[in-house]
Design an enzyme around this catalytic site. Structure first.
Site, PDB file in Angstrom:
ATOM      1  N   LYS A 110      23.984 -25.510  72.824  1.00 20.56           N
ATOM      2  CA  LYS A 110      24.752 -25.329  74.057  1.00 20.56           C
ATOM      3  C   LYS A 110      26.210 -25.712  73.879  1.00 20.56           C
ATOM      4  O   LYS A 110      27.097 -25.018  74.359  1.00 20.56           O
ATOM      5  CB  LYS A 110      24.116 -26.107  75.209  1.00 20.56           C
ATOM      6  CG  LYS A 110      22.848 -25.433  75.716  1.00 20.56           C
ATOM      7  CD  LYS A 110      22.229 -26.183  76.870  1.00 20.56           C
ATOM      8  CE  LYS A 110      20.926 -25.499  77.286  1.00 20.56           C
ATOM      9  NZ  LYS A 110      20.120 -26.331  78.162  1.00 20.56           N
ATOM     10  N   LYS A 193      17.283 -14.011  70.622  1.00 19.04           N
ATOM     11  CA  LYS A 193      16.440 -14.528  71.708  1.00 19.04           C
ATOM     12  C   LYS A 193      17.045 -14.155  73.054  1.00 19.04           C
ATOM     13  O   LYS A 193      18.250 -14.329  73.280  1.00 19.04           O
ATOM     14  CB  LYS A 193      16.351 -16.067  71.613  1.00 19.04           C
ATOM     15  CG  LYS A 193      15.530 -16.693  72.752  1.00 19.04           C
ATOM     16  CD  LYS A 193      15.777 -18.193  72.915  1.00 19.04           C
ATOM     17  CE  LYS A 193      16.248 -18.522  74.293  1.00 19.04           C
ATOM     18  NZ  LYS A 193      15.520 -19.219  75.257  1.00 19.04           N
ATOM     19  N   LYS A 196      19.559 -16.300  79.474  1.00 21.41           N
ATOM     20  CA  LYS A 196      20.535 -16.140  80.559  1.00 21.41           C
ATOM     21  C   LYS A 196      21.947 -16.344  80.041  1.00 21.41           C
ATOM     22  O   LYS A 196      22.882 -15.734  80.508  1.00 21.41           O
ATOM     23  CB  LYS A 196      20.305 -17.204  81.640  1.00 21.41           C
ATOM     24  CG  LYS A 196      19.111 -16.959  82.503  1.00 21.41           C
ATOM     25  CD  LYS A 196      18.866 -18.194  83.383  1.00 21.41           C
ATOM     26  CE  LYS A 196      17.400 -18.422  83.601  1.00 21.41           C
ATOM     27  NZ  LYS A 196      16.942 -19.781  83.304  1.00 21.41           N
TER      28      LYS A 196
HETATM   29  P1  ADP Z   1      17.302 -19.319  79.378  1.00 22.66           P
HETATM   30  O1  ADP Z   1      17.324 -19.503  77.888  1.00 22.66           O
HETATM   31  O2  ADP Z   1      17.380 -17.891  79.739  1.00 22.66           O
HETATM   32  O3  ADP Z   1      18.300 -20.170  80.097  1.00 22.66           O
HETATM   33  P2  ADP Z   1      15.389 -21.271  80.274  1.00 22.66           P
HETATM   34  O4  ADP Z   1      15.924 -22.248  79.285  1.00 22.66           O
HETATM   35  O5  ADP Z   1      15.641 -21.533  81.722  1.00 22.66           O
HETATM   36  O6  ADP Z   1      15.880 -19.804  79.881  1.00 22.66           O
HETATM   37  O7  ADP Z   1      13.841 -21.123  80.027  1.00 22.66           O
HETATM   38  C1  ADP Z   1      12.821 -21.202  80.999  1.00 22.66           C
HETATM   39  C2  ADP Z   1      11.476 -21.011  80.317  1.00 22.66           C
HETATM   40  O8  ADP Z   1      11.412 -19.673  79.792  1.00 22.66           O
HETATM   41  C3  ADP Z   1      11.242 -21.942  79.125  1.00 22.66           C
HETATM   42  O9  ADP Z   1       9.888 -22.290  79.046  1.00 22.66           O
HETATM   43  C4  ADP Z   1      11.635 -21.101  77.941  1.00 22.66           C
HETATM   44  O10 ADP Z   1      10.994 -21.502  76.761  1.00 22.66           O
HETATM   45  C5  ADP Z   1      11.186 -19.727  78.387  1.00 22.66           C
HETATM   46  N1  ADP Z   1      12.016 -18.699  77.734  1.00 22.66           N
HETATM   47  C6  ADP Z   1      13.331 -18.478  77.934  1.00 22.66           C
HETATM   48  N2  ADP Z   1      13.780 -17.459  77.170  1.00 22.66           N
HETATM   49  C7  ADP Z   1      12.702 -17.030  76.470  1.00 22.66           C
HETATM   50  C8  ADP Z   1      12.505 -15.990  75.503  1.00 22.66           C
HETATM   51  N3  ADP Z   1      13.503 -15.194  75.131  1.00 22.66           N
HETATM   52  N4  ADP Z   1      11.264 -15.840  74.970  1.00 22.66           N
HETATM   53  C9  ADP Z   1      10.235 -16.641  75.347  1.00 22.66           C
HETATM   54  N5  ADP Z   1      10.358 -17.637  76.254  1.00 22.66           N
HETATM   55  C10 ADP Z   1      11.564 -17.823  76.817  1.00 22.66           C
END
Ligand code: ADP
Ligand code: TRP
Length: 324
Positions: A110, A193, A196
């Site tokens: 981050k 990956k 957001k």
């Molecule tokens: P982001 O990376 O989009 O901010 P979050 O950190 O809020 O997403 O993740 C929320 C949940 O969704 C977590 O359990 C995370 O492991 C899962 N997650 C987020 N992105 C992915 C992805 N590309 N593939 C699988 N799981 C994901």
């Protein structure tokens, strides 16, 4: 069995969130006592816009319900409706080595992407450990990116048990992550990956035109229509397999190897599957949105159930460490 997971309201939910965390969490809701929350304290580490935080928090609740979370079974609540969790985070922080947090990928990733290196961002895994331990959770369904956070949680729980508990009476249970290999890292439209914060998402409830545009802009190599293509490293095939049957995915792979079909055609097939897959959830979402008090009631009820457990665990913890 107690199941717990959280999701940050730092933006709009995407299909990586759905397959990595929401669908597994929904599947577990009938297998035990489930607690799912909107991690609004955590979102403050990257979002300092009060209106956006409120708006996203509400939409995470709506979208989770639309995707099949059953509030009769699973408690759905806001993290900040259980403020004792910040007290527990403080206590856990006093046994957490700095060096353990310095090794956390998420902090390094981050800050590398320009998120300010605040003390809150640095201690993010300690608050996450408190989220998990305050409900005596057994199982935590998440995507692979959260694996290290669960390891840190187990580490912190072990330290508390060694410092303040006994073999017969540990203070905390050690939780297990539940990560499904097939959906542990859903790729985004650039092949990285989906996240957001990478601008590479396909949203669960995006507008039709925008969703189609996102699917059509999936990055591919520049092989010509006639040329055979490699299904093994294709983002299109990987995403298609989430929505299609095994036989349909096998047919797409075969067609890739045979050549004669352009990437644009495969993207159309992917869009159609994806759009159809979420159709019932889009409809449910409209119903939820049209009932203004429904979400408020669900969240109030979830907060009540979560507080009942958190109060019990906090009494045990305060006594164990000598605050009472
Ligand atoms: P982001 O990376 O989009 O901010 P979050 O950190 O809020 O997403 O993740 C929320 C949940 O969704 C977590 O359990 C995370 O492991 C899962 N997650 C987020 N992105 C992915 C992805 N590309 N593939 C699988 N799981 C994901
Ligand atoms: N850190 C998680 C994420 O970014 C969200 C989260 C906060 C969480 N507390 C949690 C997930 C506790 C599981 C359990 O996705």
């Amino acid at each position: 069995m107690r199941i717990l997971s959280g999701i940050q309201p730092s933006g709009v939910l995407h299909i990586g969130n759905y397959f990595g965390m929401m669908r597994p969490a929904i599947a577990l809701q009938s297998r035990g006592e489930a607690f799912y929350f909107i991690a609004d304290y955590h979102a403050l580490t990257s979002l300092h816009d009060p209106d956006a935080l409120r708006e996203h928090s509400r939409h995470v609740a709506i979208d989770f319900l639309a995707c099949g979370l059953d509030p009769e079974r699973a408690a759905l609540f806001r993290q900040s409706d259980v403020p004792q969790v910040t007290e527990l985070a403080w206590i856990l922080g006093t046994v957490t080595p700095m060096s353990r947090l310095e090794l956390a990928h998420s902090f390094k990733d981050k800050t590398a992407r320009g998120v300010a290196a605040s003390a809150g961002l640095f201690t993010y895994p300690v608050l996450m450990a408190a989220d998990i331990l305050i409900y005596d959770s057994d199982v935590v369904p998440v995507g692979k990116d959260q694996k290290q956070h669960i390891e840190i949680t187990r580490d912190i729980a072990t330290r508390i048990n060694e410092t303040f508990g006994s073999r017969k009476q540990p203070v905390f249970k050690l939780p297990e992550a539940q990560i499904h290999a097939a959906t542990e890292t859903v790729p985004g439209i650039d092949g990285q990956k989906m996240s957001k914060s990478y601008g590479n998402t396909i949203d669960i409830f995006g507008e039709e035109k925008e969703t189609r545009k996102r699917v059509m802009s999936i990055v591919t190599d520049s092989r010509a229509v006639e040329a055979p293509k490699d299904p093994a490293n294709s983002t299109i095939v990987q995403l298609y397999s989430l929505f299609a049957t095994e036989a349909e995915t096998a047919a797409m792979r075969e067609s890739f190897r045979a050549g004669g079909t352009g990437y644009g055609e495969y993207k159309k097939q992917l869009f159609d599957k994806l759009w159809e897959f979420f159709a019932p959830m889009r409809q449910r979402r409209q119903e939820i949105i049209s009932d203004a008090s429904y979400v408020d009631n669900v969240l109030a009820n979830g907060a009540e159930r979560a507080n009942a457990i958190a109060d019990q665990v906090m009494s045990r913890v305060r006594a164990a460490v000598g605050l009472r």
